[in-house]
Scaffold this motif. Structure first.
Motif, PDB file in Angstrom:
ATOM      1  N   PRO A 327       0.813  -1.224   0.000  1.00 20.96           N
ATOM      2  CA  PRO A 327       0.000   0.000   0.000  1.00 20.96           C
ATOM      3  C   PRO A 327       0.844   1.271   0.000  1.00 20.96           C
ATOM      4  O   PRO A 327       0.443   2.286  -0.579  1.00 20.96           O
ATOM      5  CB  PRO A 327      -0.835  -0.113   1.287  1.00 20.96           C
ATOM      6  CG  PRO A 327      -0.101  -1.076   2.148  1.00 20.96           C
ATOM      7  CD  PRO A 327       0.565  -2.029   1.207  1.00 20.96           C
ATOM      8  N   ALA A 328       2.027   1.210   0.629  1.00 18.50           N
ATOM      9  CA  ALA A 328       2.899   2.394   0.630  1.00 18.50           C
ATOM     10  C   ALA A 328       3.363   2.720  -0.781  1.00 18.50           C
ATOM     11  O   ALA A 328       3.431   3.892  -1.175  1.00 18.50           O
ATOM     12  CB  ALA A 328       4.100   2.158   1.542  1.00 18.50           C
ATOM     13  N   THR A 329       3.674   1.676  -1.567  1.00 14.04           N
ATOM     14  CA  THR A 329       4.082   1.895  -2.955  1.00 14.04           C
ATOM     15  C   THR A 329       2.941   2.478  -3.778  1.00 14.04           C
ATOM     16  O   THR A 329       3.157   3.330  -4.652  1.00 14.04           O
ATOM     17  CB  THR A 329       4.564   0.572  -3.582  1.00 14.04           C
ATOM     18  OG1 THR A 329       5.728   0.133  -2.878  1.00 14.04           O
ATOM     19  CG2 THR A 329       4.910   0.746  -5.057  1.00 14.04           C
ATOM     20  N   ALA A 330       1.708   2.018  -3.505  1.00 14.14           N
ATOM     21  CA  ALA A 330       0.552   2.556  -4.222  1.00 14.14           C
ATOM     22  C   ALA A 330       0.421   4.054  -3.987  1.00 14.14           C
ATOM     23  O   ALA A 330       0.205   4.833  -4.932  1.00 14.14           O
ATOM     24  CB  ALA A 330      -0.717   1.837  -3.772  1.00 14.14           C
ATOM     25  N   LEU A 331       0.563   4.478  -2.726  1.00 18.38           N
ATOM     26  CA  LEU A 331       0.485   5.914  -2.416  1.00 18.38           C
ATOM     27  C   LEU A 331       1.701   6.657  -2.946  1.00 18.38           C
ATOM     28  O   LEU A 331       1.584   7.750  -3.517  1.00 18.38           O
ATOM     29  CB  LEU A 331       0.365   6.105  -0.902  1.00 18.38           C
ATOM     30  CG  LEU A 331      -0.906   5.568  -0.246  1.00 18.38           C
ATOM     31  CD1 LEU A 331      -0.821   5.686   1.273  1.00 18.38           C
ATOM     32  CD2 LEU A 331      -2.139   6.316  -0.763  1.00 18.38           C
ATOM     33  N   PHE A 332       2.860   6.061  -2.776  1.00 22.63           N
ATOM     34  CA  PHE A 332       4.102   6.697  -3.229  1.00 22.63           C
ATOM     35  C   PHE A 332       4.129   6.867  -4.738  1.00 22.63           C
ATOM     36  O   PHE A 332       4.689   7.835  -5.254  1.00 22.63           O
ATOM     37  CB  PHE A 332       5.295   5.866  -2.753  1.00 22.63           C
ATOM     38  CG  PHE A 332       6.624   6.367  -3.247  1.00 22.63           C
ATOM     39  CD1 PHE A 332       7.097   7.607  -2.845  1.00 22.63           C
ATOM     40  CD2 PHE A 332       7.395   5.608  -4.106  1.00 22.63           C
ATOM     41  CE1 PHE A 332       8.320   8.078  -3.297  1.00 22.63           C
ATOM     42  CE2 PHE A 332       8.612   6.063  -4.564  1.00 22.63           C
ATOM     43  CZ  PHE A 332       9.084   7.304  -4.152  1.00 22.63           C
ATOM     44  N   SER A 333       3.520   5.922  -5.464  1.00 24.94           N
ATOM     45  CA  SER A 333       3.543   6.005  -6.926  1.00 24.94           C
ATOM     46  C   SER A 333       2.846   7.270  -7.424  1.00 24.94           C
ATOM     47  O   SER A 333       3.243   7.842  -8.441  1.00 24.94           O
ATOM     48  CB  SER A 333       2.872   4.769  -7.544  1.00 24.94           C
ATOM     49  OG  SER A 333       1.486   4.738  -7.250  1.00 24.94           O
ATOM     50  N   GLY A 334       1.802   7.705  -6.698  1.00 26.21           N
ATOM     51  CA  GLY A 334       1.134   8.946  -7.090  1.00 26.21           C
ATOM     52  C   GLY A 334       2.047  10.147  -6.950  1.00 26.21           C
ATOM     53  O   GLY A 334       2.144  10.989  -7.845  1.00 26.21           O
ATOM     54  N   VAL A 335       2.739  10.221  -5.805  1.00 31.45           N
ATOM     55  CA  VAL A 335       3.670  11.332  -5.555  1.00 31.45           C
ATOM     56  C   VAL A 335       4.854  11.259  -6.512  1.00 31.45           C
ATOM     57  O   VAL A 335       5.263  12.269  -7.103  1.00 31.45           O
ATOM     58  CB  VAL A 335       4.159  11.292  -4.094  1.00 31.45           C
ATOM     59  CG1 VAL A 335       5.167  12.412  -3.839  1.00 31.45           C
ATOM     60  CG2 VAL A 335       2.985  11.405  -3.136  1.00 31.45           C
ATOM     61  N   ALA A 336       5.409  10.069  -6.672  1.00 27.26           N
ATOM     62  CA  ALA A 336       6.610   9.914  -7.493  1.00 27.26           C
ATOM     63  C   ALA A 336       6.338  10.234  -8.956  1.00 27.26           C
ATOM     64  O   ALA A 336       7.119  10.948  -9.601  1.00 27.26           O
ATOM     65  CB  ALA A 336       7.152   8.491  -7.354  1.00 27.26           C
ATOM     66  N   THR A 337       5.234   9.691  -9.507  1.00 25.11           N
ATOM     67  CA  THR A 337       4.951   9.932 -10.924  1.00 25.11           C
ATOM     68  C   THR A 337       4.407  11.328 -11.167  1.00 25.11           C
ATOM     69  O   THR A 337       4.267  11.738 -12.315  1.00 25.11           O
ATOM     70  CB  THR A 337       3.959   8.885 -11.480  1.00 25.11           C
ATOM     71  OG1 THR A 337       2.762   8.901 -10.711  1.00 25.11           O
ATOM     72  CG2 THR A 337       4.576   7.503 -11.458  1.00 25.11           C
ATOM     73  N   TYR A 338       4.086  12.042 -10.100  1.00 21.04           N
ATOM     74  CA  TYR A 338       3.766  13.463 -10.247  1.00 21.04           C
ATOM     75  C   TYR A 338       5.047  14.266 -10.463  1.00 21.04           C
ATOM     76  O   TYR A 338       5.070  15.218 -11.244  1.00 21.04           O
ATOM     77  CB  TYR A 338       3.040  13.967  -9.001  1.00 21.04           C
ATOM     78  CG  TYR A 338       2.572  15.406  -9.103  1.00 21.04           C
ATOM     79  CD1 TYR A 338       1.311  15.709  -9.601  1.00 21.04           C
ATOM     80  CD2 TYR A 338       3.390  16.458  -8.719  1.00 21.04           C
ATOM     81  CE1 TYR A 338       0.880  17.018  -9.711  1.00 21.04           C
ATOM     82  CE2 TYR A 338       2.969  17.773  -8.827  1.00 21.04           C
ATOM     83  CZ  TYR A 338       1.715  18.048  -9.322  1.00 21.04           C
ATOM     84  OH  TYR A 338       1.296  19.356  -9.446  1.00 21.04           O
ATOM     85  N   ALA A 339       6.115  13.855  -9.775  1.00 21.52           N
ATOM     86  CA  ALA A 339       7.366  14.610  -9.821  1.00 21.52           C
ATOM     87  C   ALA A 339       8.285  14.169 -10.947  1.00 21.52           C
ATOM     88  O   ALA A 339       9.064  14.968 -11.467  1.00 21.52           O
ATOM     89  CB  ALA A 339       8.102  14.481  -8.486  1.00 21.52           C
ATOM     90  N   VAL A 340       8.211  12.875 -11.333  1.00 22.75           N
ATOM     91  CA  VAL A 340       9.083  12.366 -12.394  1.00 22.75           C
ATOM     92  C   VAL A 340       8.231  11.635 -13.417  1.00 22.75           C
ATOM     93  O   VAL A 340       7.055  11.384 -13.209  1.00 22.75           O
ATOM     94  CB  VAL A 340      10.171  11.415 -11.835  1.00 22.75           C
ATOM     95  CG1 VAL A 340      11.021  12.121 -10.784  1.00 22.75           C
ATOM     96  CG2 VAL A 340       9.556  10.146 -11.237  1.00 22.75           C
ATOM     97  N   THR A 341       8.828  11.286 -14.531  1.00 23.02           N
ATOM     98  CA  THR A 341       8.087  10.620 -15.597  1.00 23.02           C
ATOM     99  C   THR A 341       7.788   9.166 -15.220  1.00 23.02           C
ATOM    100  O   THR A 341       8.419   8.588 -14.331  1.00 23.02           O
ATOM    101  CB  THR A 341       8.889  10.628 -16.903  1.00 23.02           C
ATOM    102  OG1 THR A 341      10.086   9.877 -16.714  1.00 23.02           O
ATOM    103  CG2 THR A 341       9.216  12.060 -17.328  1.00 23.02           C
ATOM    104  N   ASN A 342       6.846   8.567 -15.939  1.00 25.84           N
ATOM    105  CA  ASN A 342       6.540   7.158 -15.732  1.00 25.84           C
ATOM    106  C   ASN A 342       7.768   6.284 -15.968  1.00 25.84           C
ATOM    107  O   ASN A 342       8.014   5.326 -15.230  1.00 25.84           O
ATOM    108  CB  ASN A 342       5.407   6.713 -16.669  1.00 25.84           C
ATOM    109  CG  ASN A 342       4.038   6.969 -16.072  1.00 25.84           C
ATOM    110  OD1 ASN A 342       3.889   7.119 -14.857  1.00 25.84           O
ATOM    111  ND2 ASN A 342       3.021   7.029 -16.914  1.00 25.84           N
ATOM    112  N   ASP A 343       8.547   6.600 -17.003  1.00 26.90           N
ATOM    113  CA  ASP A 343       9.739   5.799 -17.282  1.00 26.90           C
ATOM    114  C   ASP A 343      10.718   5.837 -16.112  1.00 26.90           C
ATOM    115  O   ASP A 343      11.287   4.800 -15.727  1.00 26.90           O
ATOM    116  CB  ASP A 343      10.433   6.304 -18.554  1.00 26.90           C
ATOM    117  CG  ASP A 343       9.669   5.930 -19.812  1.00 26.90           C
ATOM    118  OD1 ASP A 343       8.901   4.947 -19.761  1.00 26.90           O
ATOM    119  OD2 ASP A 343       9.832   6.614 -20.836  1.00 26.90           O
TER     120      ASP A 343
END
Length: 433
Positions: A327-343
Motif C-alpha cells: 500500500p505504501a508503494t501505491a500511495l508513493f507512486s502517485g507522488v513519485a509519478t507526479y514529480a518524475v516521468t513514468n519511465d
C-alpha cells in the motif's frame, strides 16, 4: 543537493501556477532555467535542446490531433452524439454529468488521454455552454476517467511495470479489473455530486427551454458536412484502430489523417485556410506549452535531478514500513509519478522497491499492481502533455485546474487502494515468507 534542487524546482513551479503568479508557459521556462543554473552553471543549453528534441514528436502529435478532431467537429461527426446526450439528459445537469463520466470511461478504452479529451470535449462542450454548466467539473471527471483507464495494458503504465519486473502483463492487469470497476463507481458518485450541485445552481430546463436548446443545437453552420458523416466516421474509426495496433508512429498517423480530413471535407484552399485559422489559437497554446515543458524536462533529467530524487527517496524509507510496502508503494507512486516521468519511476525506482519488498514476502506481481494505483495523480503532473490539451480546449487556468482536481483525484486513488486491499489484489501487511 540535486534532490533538494529537484524537489524545490517542482514545488516552486506548482506554487507559482497555482497562486497565478505566473502562467504555465512562463513558469515552465523560467523556473527550470533558474534551478538549472544553480545545479549546473552555464551548461544547461544542450539539456534544454535535448528536452525539446524528445518532446518534438509529442508536440507534433498534439498539434495535428487537435486539428483533426476540430475538423471532425466542424464537419459534424459528433453531432449525433450531442443530440443523443441532449435527448437522454432532457436538460437535466445531473444526467449530463453522469453521461460525461460514462462517455469519458468509454472513449478512454483506447488508453490515450489526448484522444479522449478531444472527443469528449468536442461532443459535450456545446451542451455545457448552452446550459451554463461548470467546465471545471467536466475536466475533473475526464481526468479521473483517464486515470482509471490508463491502467489498461495498452495505456502504458501496466506494461512498463510488467516489463520492469519481468512479469506477464496479464498477471498484473487481470486482478486489477475489480479495482478499475471500483474507480468507475467512484467517478459516477463524483458525477452525481457535481450534477446535484449544478442542478441546484442552474436548475433543470423547462419543456420550452429544452425545445429551444434542441433548436439551437440543430442549427447547422455553413462549414458542416452532413453528407460526409459516414465517410468521416469511417476515417476516424480507422484512425483509432491504427493508433491501437500501432500501424505507424502516432504523429504520422494524425498528420496523414488531418491532410485527408481537409482534402475530403474542405477541398478548396480558401476553406482549408479558414478552418485551420479557426483552430490556430488552441494549437498554438498547447504546442507552446509542450515545447516549454521540453525545457523543464530537459533540465530535470540533464542535471541528474530525477536520478538523485529517485535514489534518495528510497534511502529514506524507514524499516518499519517494510511489511506495508504494497500500500505504501501505491500511495508513493502517485507522488513519485507526479514529480518524475513514468519511465523514471517504473524502470528506475520500482525494481528497487520490488527487490526490497521480496524480503518481506511481497511478490513482484503485487508490487507491480500497487505501482499503477497512483496513475490518477500522475495525470496532474506538469510532465503530462494531455492535461495541457484539456485546459486549452476548455479555456481553464492550468493552476486552477490542478488545485480543483486534486482533492477528487486523491479520493479516487484512496478508493482504488482500499478496493485493491479489500479484493485481495494487494496485501495490507505482509510477513516474512
Amino acid at each position: 543537493m540535486l534532490t533538494l534542487l529537484g524537489g524545490s524546482m517542482v514545488a516552486t513551479f506548482m506554487a507559482l501556477i497555482m497562486t497565478r503568479r505566473m502562467s504555465a508557459l512562463v513558469a515552465l521556462v523560467v523556473v527550470p532555467i533558474a534551478f538549472g543554473l544553480l545545479a549546473n552553471g552555464g551548461h544547461i543549453g544542450p539539456m534544454m535542446l535535448d528536452g525539446l528534441l524528445k518532446l518534438g514528436p509529442t508536440a507534433a502529435l498534439l498539434m495535428f490531433s487537435i486539428f483533426y478532431f476540430s475538423l471532425m467537429t466542424d464537419a459534424g461527426v459528433f453531432d449525433p452524439v450531442v443530440r443523443g446526450v441532449v435527448r437522454v439528459a432532457q436538460g437535466d445537469p445531473l444526467k449530463i454529468y453522469l453521461g460525461t463520466a460514462v462517455m469519458g470511461i468509454t472513449v478512454a478504452l483506447d488508453g490515450d488521454g489526448t484522444t479522449t479529451y478531444m472527443i469528449c470535449v468536442s461532443a459535450l462542450l456545446p451542451i455545457y455552454k448552452r446550459l451554463g454548466l461548470s467546465l471545471q467539473y467536466m475536466a475533473t471527471l475526464l481526468v479521473m476517467s483517464i486515470g482509471i483507464m490508463n491502467i489498461l495494458p495498452w495505456g502504458g503504465p501496466t506494461a512498463r511495470a510488467a516489463s520492469a519486473l519481468h512479469l506477464e502483463v496479464a498477471d498484473v492487469f487481470v486482478p486489477l479489473i475489480p479495482v478499475m470497476v471500483a474507480g468507475f463507481a467512484y467517478n459516477l458518485v463524483v458525477a452525481l455530486v457535481f450534477g446535484l450541485r449544478e442542478r441546484k445552481r442552474v436548475g433543470v430546463l423547462s419543456a420550452e427551454q429544452f425545445r429551444e436548446m434542441k433548436r439551437d443545437i440543430a442549427q447547422v453552420p455553413e462549414y458542416r458536412r452532413p453528407r460526409m458523416l459516414w465517410l468521416n466516421v469511417t476515417l476516424t474509426v480507422l484512425l483509432l484502430v491504427a493508433l491501437i495496433i500501432g500501424v505507424l508512429p502516432l504523429p504520422i498517423l494524425f498528420i496523414a489523417a488531418t491532410a485527408l480530413a481537409l482534402m475530403i471535407n474542405y477541398p478548396s484552399l480558401a476553406e482549408q485556410k479558414e478552418r485551420l485559422s479557426a483552430h490556430a489559437y488552441n494549437v498554438v497554446s498547447v504546442v507552446g506549452l509542450i515545447l516549454a515543458a521540453g525545457v523543464f524536462t530537459g533540465i530535470l533529467f540533464g542535471t541528474g535531478m530525477v536520478d538523485a530524487m529517485a535514489q534518495d527517496l528510497l534511502k529514506v524509507t524507514p524499516d518499519w514500513l517494510g511489511p506495508f510496502l504494497a500500500p505504501a508503494t501505491a500511495l508513493f507512486s502517485g507522488v513519485a509519478t507526479y514529480a518524475v516521468t513514468n519511465d523514471a519511476f517504473y524502470f528506475g525506482m520500482l525494481p528497487i522497491l520490488a527487490q526490497t519488498a521480496q524480503e518481506y514476502g511481497i511478490g513482484a506481481a503485487e508490487m507491480a499492481r500497487a505501482s499503477v494505483i497512483g496513475q490518477p495523480m500522475h495525470l496532474l503532473s506538469p510532465l503530462v502533455a494531455s492535461t495541457y490539451v484539456l485546459v486549452a480546449l476548455l479555456d481553464l487556468n492550468y493552476g486552477d485546474n490542478q488545485r480543483r482536481c486534486m482533492p477528487w483525484v486523491l479520493g479516487l486513488m484512496l478508493v482504488m487502494l482500499a478496493s485493491a486491499m479489500l479484493f485481495g489484489v494487494l496485501p495490507l501487511k505482509a510477513s516474512l515468507a
